[in-house]
Scaffold this active site. Structure first.
Site, PDB file in Angstrom:
ATOM      1  CB  CYS A  71      -5.059  78.012  67.301  1.00 50.76           C
ATOM      2  SG  CYS A  71      -3.806  78.341  65.874  1.00 50.76           S
ATOM      3  CG  HIS A 111      -1.379  75.084  68.090  1.00 47.93           C
ATOM      4  ND1 HIS A 111      -2.776  75.402  67.885  1.00 47.93           N
ATOM      5  CD2 HIS A 111      -1.345  75.154  69.492  1.00 47.93           C
ATOM      6  CE1 HIS A 111      -3.519  75.398  69.054  1.00 47.93           C
ATOM      7  NE2 HIS A 111      -2.540  74.910  70.044  1.00 47.93           N
TER       8      HIS A 111
END
Length: 271
Positions: A71, A111
């Site tokens: 990510c 994330h």
């Protein structure tokens, strides 16, 4: 702009040849092309290799080197490209809930996702959630099911905390929660360090890959290859028999060469 990113090389990597403008049509086209060209993979943490968040290094790996990434790498690259096109982009951070049972305490912000301003309104863009890749930007509209080619998503909000869910065969599944607090590069450095080095982080012990091709999601989870249709419906699931099968699977379904001998990759699972 000298940010270490080659726009023409990136566009060639994702196969985009159309016009570019800071509008929703461009955002949606680039988002879809990115996830279909650049696979999600977290092999470097599994191999004990450092993951750099320097843009030139990310460009060399994902664009010039035709690798994938996870990510932080994927969304930092995408953010830089969108800004080059003329979008206003804010980097956000999420707390992953995909594997958490209902009611479990929130974990760390591991994330990265993006809030992108378009003339049609703000949108959530995320080309790097490897458990369930999002193939289109989502409107910042809560309580409304949003259908894409590969999935159905739902954004909820309570007291300033947003939750993104994905429709799965068993019902709605929480992906991550986040706020609209803009993140600094140092915030991502901490999240990236934990995610790529901690024995508590899943990527340091598990082989995780995902790629969208046509109307299918291809996923590798350790020694299992899973093919999913829309909304996570499993179409095929089989074992990866050996290192040769793993290498061929990476080439055929993920468009990349193994970054280390496949035998070494398999040996690191669970180590």
């Amino acid at each position: 702009m000298n940010d270490g990113i080659g726009l023409d090389a990136y566009l060639a990597r994702i196969g985009h040849e159309g016009p570019l403008a800071p509008d929703l049509a461009t955002l949606a086209t680039l988002h879809d092309a990115h996830v279909r060209a650049i696979p999600f993979e977290a092999i470097d943490p599994l191999l004990g290799r450092p993951v750099s968040l320097d843009l030139p290094v990310i460009h060399d790996k994902l664009v010039a080197g035709r690798r994938g990434g996870y990510c932080f790498e994927q969304n930092l690259l995408f953010k830089a490209i969108l800004e080059r096109v003329g979008f206003n982009v804010v980097g956000l951070a999420g707390r992953v809930r995909w594997m958490s049972p209902p009611g479990a305490p929130l974990g760390p912000r591991t994330h990265m996702l993006l809030k992108v301003d378009a003339p049609e309104g703000p949108h959530l863009a995320d080309v790097g959630f490897g458990a369930c890749l999002i193939d289109a930007p989502l409107r910042f509209a809560t309580g409304v099911e949003q259908r894409t080619t590969m999935g159905t998503f739902l954004l909820l909000e309570s007291e300033g905390i947003y939750e993104l869910r994905a429709k799965q065969p068993q019902g709605w599944r929480s992906m991550y929660v986040f706020t609209l607090e803009a993140q600094l590069p140092s915030d991502y450095m901490l999240g990236n360090w934990f995610t790529s080095t901690s024995p508590l982080a899943p990527f340091t012990k598990n082989l995780t890959m995902e790629h969208i091709v046509g109307d299918r999601r291809w996923k590798i989870v350790n020694r299992r290859l899973v093919t999913e249709a829309r909304d996570g419906e499993v179409a095929v699931e089989r074992d990866i028999a050996d290192a040769a099968s793993l290498a061929e699977t990476m080439r055929t379904h993920f468009g990349m060469e193994p970054p280390a001998p496949a035998e070494e990759i398999l040996a690191r699972i669970g180590a």
